[in-house]
Write a protein that holds these residues in place. Sequence first.
Motif, PDB file in Angstrom:
ATOM      1  N   ASN A   1       0.836  -1.214   0.000  1.00  0.00           N
ATOM      2  CA  ASN A   1       0.000   0.000   0.000  1.00  0.00           C
ATOM      3  C   ASN A   1       0.862   1.251   0.000  1.00  0.00           C
ATOM      4  OD1 ASN A   1      -2.139  -1.760   0.207  1.00  0.00           O
ATOM      5  ND2 ASN A   1      -2.605  -1.280   2.342  1.00  0.00           N
TER       6      ASN A   1
ATOM      7  N   ALA B   1      -4.738  -3.811  -1.993  1.00  0.00           N
ATOM      8  CA  ALA B   1      -3.963  -2.587  -2.206  1.00  0.00           C
ATOM      9  C   ALA B   1      -4.697  -1.666  -3.179  1.00  0.00           C
ATOM     10  CB  ALA B   1      -2.573  -2.927  -2.749  1.00  0.00           C
TER      11      ALA B   1
ATOM     12  N   TYR C   1      -7.364  -0.068  -1.287  1.00  0.00           N
ATOM     13  CA  TYR C   1      -6.773   0.927  -0.395  1.00  0.00           C
ATOM     14  C   TYR C   1      -6.563   2.243  -1.138  1.00  0.00           C
ATOM     15  CZ  TYR C   1      -2.954   3.425   1.939  1.00  0.00           C
ATOM     16  OH  TYR C   1      -2.163   4.400   2.499  1.00  0.00           O
TER      17      TYR C   1
END
Length: 527
Positions: A6, A175, A178
């Motif tokens: 991330n 990710a 995110y």
Amino acid sequence: MSTTLNNFLWVSANILRGKMDTIECRNYLLGFIFYKYLSDLELHEVYAREKDTVAVFSGRKKQLEILDKMNKEDRRKLEETMCLKHGYFIKPRHLFYSICQRAAYDNFKLFELQEAFKDLEQQGEQFKGLFADIDLETAKRSADEQQFQEMIVRFIQELADIDFFVYGRDAIGDAYEYLIGQFAAEAGKKVSEFYTPKSVSRVISEIASLGQESKAPFHIYDPTMGSGSLMLSIRHFIYDREKIYYHGQELNSATYNLARMNLILHGVDRGRTHLKNVGTLDSNWSAEAPEQFDAVVMNPPYSAKWSADGKFLKDARFTPYKKLAPKSKADFAFLLHGFYHLKETGTMGIILPHGVLFRGGAERIIRKTLLEKGAIDAIIGLPANILYATSIPTVIIILKKNRDTSDVLFIDASNDFEKQKNQNKLRTRDIEKIITTYRKRENVKKYAYLANFKEIESNDFNLNISRYVHTFEEEEPIDIIKLSEEISVLNQEINKMEQEQQLILEQLASDSDSSGIMEAANRIFRE
């Protein structure tokens, strides 16, 4: 490990942030990440097939050499193999790694990347128009073309150093979500309806899955899917995630493309997705796909305008309610659309503003009909500023069909959250408290109340949570006798002070020949 990924990806976005607006930056970053993932997946796939083993990170240069060799020996076979398994084939010169290599030697132009995107878009319906929001052609014609190209080169070289396959499929998809969440937080209230925070998604998904965890196949539908994150959350609660089928509609084309990428990055194969780039109310879900679903989840635009045309009274979605949602507030139109497409055994969760609970007119009639059907199972009040699209407090309404009761569980979760810099957040313990309370379906002082139909009817079908869950703090009763004693003591102290004051004044008067001293001193004490 996923946190590291991330961070890497968000840092890479800094090359673009500040030079583009938030939405354009989002489209570039997420589009490039998606393309890099497909490119790297192809390299890993051909390496695994050549070595007859599970793909491991051996260096992309070696992988590209193997791909080139296979391409020269039998390109048609290589292309058929990739298309059969993954639905696409990226030419060796169009691979992300190949482009980065040329860029390192100043042997790269923007049109090559645009050409690569277009080539992929032509490889089936799942990729059609996927990169429409990455406009490299316009940048190429701009006065600062060289500066823009240099920025893109720095960006793709930053991404090139990240190997997704060290982290695993779930980490890649997470990710991506995110990053969508990060951009939603930055985008502002007007353009962040494309994402529902993970904590809120979890509440809806876990409730929607209760009693259906082992169902296979499991069909979920989101009529206003945004980036698809709310719909994807169900995979954490259904035992066989490979048997989950995702169905969704999204009017905004850029957001629709985000959802398609999101599902692919989460490993959802094309045979289990049915997504449409159309509006919800004017374009009802077609009969060519399942018309009813095990779960319906929604986070529609709040109090949006719609036509409320009289023709909708003949529409099966709205006919039973005899009234249409007002033109200025389509909240109930979205709710009824989703409820119509819910299976008899399914569960629906929708996020809406509090107004739907108590507004009068047509909305009261619709609400009354739903309550008489026993359709409204629970109402969960959320904290203010928990969603990116609005700072107002909202509610989750849970609906079911064919319940054997007409009671409604009210949960006031508005005071349980973690206050963060720009956004409030439901903590794990807050979520678990909601789910546990929903499961038990019992009264909890100042938190939950199970209201029967007669009680709701006596309130004229007003579902305002505060009517049922009383959270106010009662004041302690006043002890009159004790209060009287305290007043008496205070009066004694005041009398004592007045006597002392008078003695001081008399002393001052006797020590001075000036008659004005007594008067001045008295004035001072009075003031």
